[in-house]
Design a protein around this motif. Structure first.
Motif, PDB file in Angstrom:
ATOM      1  N   TRP A 276      33.475  41.193  38.594  1.00 22.92           N
ATOM      2  CA  TRP A 276      33.162  40.720  37.473  1.00 22.92           C
ATOM      3  C   TRP A 276      33.882  41.592  36.314  1.00 22.92           C
ATOM      4  O   TRP A 276      34.422  41.015  35.193  1.00 22.92           O
TER       5      TRP A 276
ATOM      6  N   GLY B  33      22.609  37.201  33.485  1.00 26.76           N
ATOM      7  CA  GLY B  33      23.709  37.046  33.887  1.00 26.76           C
ATOM      8  C   GLY B  33      24.523  36.174  33.105  1.00 26.76           C
ATOM      9  O   GLY B  33      25.040  35.389  33.553  1.00 26.76           O
TER      10      GLY B  33
ATOM     11  N   ASP C 222      23.867  41.072  30.368  1.00 24.75           N
ATOM     12  CA  ASP C 222      25.055  40.997  31.508  1.00 24.75           C
ATOM     13  C   ASP C 222      25.189  42.443  31.703  1.00 24.75           C
ATOM     14  O   ASP C 222      25.306  43.252  30.840  1.00 24.75           O
TER      15      ASP C 222
ATOM     16  N   CYS D 108      18.862  31.875  35.449  1.00 23.74           N
ATOM     17  CA  CYS D 108      20.098  32.384  35.872  1.00 23.74           C
ATOM     18  C   CYS D 108      20.995  31.303  36.107  1.00 23.74           C
ATOM     19  O   CYS D 108      20.879  30.583  37.480  1.00 23.74           O
TER      20      CYS D 108
ATOM     21  N   SER E 107      24.496  33.161  38.557  1.00 22.68           N
ATOM     22  CA  SER E 107      24.594  34.566  38.180  1.00 22.68           C
ATOM     23  C   SER E 107      24.005  35.442  39.478  1.00 22.68           C
ATOM     24  O   SER E 107      23.880  36.896  39.255  1.00 22.68           O
TER      25      SER E 107
END
Ligand code: SAM
Length: 227
Positions: free
Chosen positions: A16, A59, A80, A119, A122
Motif C-alpha cells: 500500500w 483502512g 490508515d 472496513c 481494507s
C-alpha cells in the motif's frame, strides 16, 4: 504460501505504501468497475440503513467513504497506516483522519466510541485482522455495528472448498500503474462469521452484492452487532 504470517502482514503494508499514488488515481477516476457498478452503493446502503451519528472508517485509504459520510452529516474518523493516503484524504477534506496501523489500534492507541465501525476492502491480513476485530467491541457503543465489505471468496478463488489461508495478490481490475501486489488471507463466508462471532459479535448478517455486468457476487458484506 510458505512465508510466515509476519512477512505477509508486512508485505501488505509495503504494497500500500508503494502503490498509494495509482490507488488514489484509480479510486478518484472511478477506474474500478465493480466499485462503480456495485460495491460503493452496497457499503453506503449498509451504513445509511443504520443511521449512525458517528463512524470509524478503518483502512480509509484516500478517504472517499469518510468524505461521503461526513458530507451527509455523520461524524467520521478515517484511519490508515499509509501517510500519503491520509495526506490525500485530509487535503480533499470532509471528516477527520489519523495515521495508525491496525496493530496500533489493537494495542489500544485509539480511544474512541462510535456507532459504527466500517472496513471497506481494507482487511487483507491473517492474525492481525483477528486481533483488530477483537478490539472493535471496545470501540463501539452498546447498540453499535461493525460493517465489513470484503473480497468474495467465489470470485477470488476458483478452488472449492475455499480453504482459509494466504493467496497470491493481484491488482487486476484496478487500472494502470500498480506493481508488486501483496499476498492476502482468504476467508470463506463461514470463516468470516466465525471470526466475528468469536470476537463478541453475536448477530451477524451476510449479503453478497451482485455485479450487474457479470451476474457474479462483487463482494461479501457482513454486518455484526454486539447485541
Ligand atoms: C483497498 S484499500 C481500501 C481503502 C478504502 N477503504 C476504500 O474503500 O477505498 C485498503 C486500505 O487498507 C489499508 N491498510 C491495509 N492494511 C493496513 C494495516 N495493517 N494498518 C492500517 N491500514 C491498513 C491500506 O493502507 C489501504 O489504504
Amino acid at each position: 504460501m510458505s512465508k510466515p504470517d509476519y512477512d505477509n502482514e508486512k508485505a501488505i503494508l509495503d504494497a500500500w505504501e508503494a502503490n498509494a499514488k495509482p490507488w488514489i488515481s484509480a479510486v478518484r477516476s472511478s477506474a474500478i468497475g465493480t466499485r462503480v457498478r456495485a460495491t460503493d452503493d452496497a457499503i453506503l446502503g449498509a451504513i445509511r440503513a443504520l443511521s449512525p451519528a458517528s463512524v470509524l472508517d478503518v483502512g480509509c485509504g484516500e478517504g472517499w467513504l469518510t468524505r461521503t459520510l461526513a458530507n451527509e452529516g455523520m461524524r467520521v474518523l478515517g484511519v490508515d497506516a499509509v501517510g500519503s493516503l491520509v495526506d490525500a484524504a485530509r487535503t480533499a477534506g470532509g471528516g477527520e483522519y489519523l495515521c495508525l496501523t491496525y496493530d496500533e489500534i489493537s494495542d489500544g492507541k485509539l480511544e474512541i466510541e462510535v456507532d459504527a465501525v466500517v472496513c471497506n476492502f481494507s482487511l487483507f491480513g491473517g492474525e492481525s485482522v483477528e486481533r483488530l476485530i477483537a478490539t472493535f467491541p471496545s470501540l463501539l457503543r452498546p447498540a453499535g455495528a461493525l460493517i465489513i465489505q470484503t473480497v468474495h471468496p467465489e470470485t477470488a478463488d476458483g478452488v472449492l472448498p475455499h480453504e482459509a489461508g494466504w493467496r497470491e495478490g493481484s491488482w487486476s481490475g484496478c487500472g494502470p500503474g500498480f506493481s508488486d501486489p501483496a499476498p492476502w488471507f482468504l476467508r470463506s463466508k463461514d470463516d468470516w462469521i466465525d471470526v466475528l462471532t468469536s470476537q463478541g459479535f453475536t448477530r451477524v448478517e451476510v449479503t453478497a452484492p451482485i455485479d450487474p455486468a457479470s451476474g457474479a457476487p462483487a463482494s461479501l458484506l457482513l454486518t455484526g452487532r454486539i447485541r
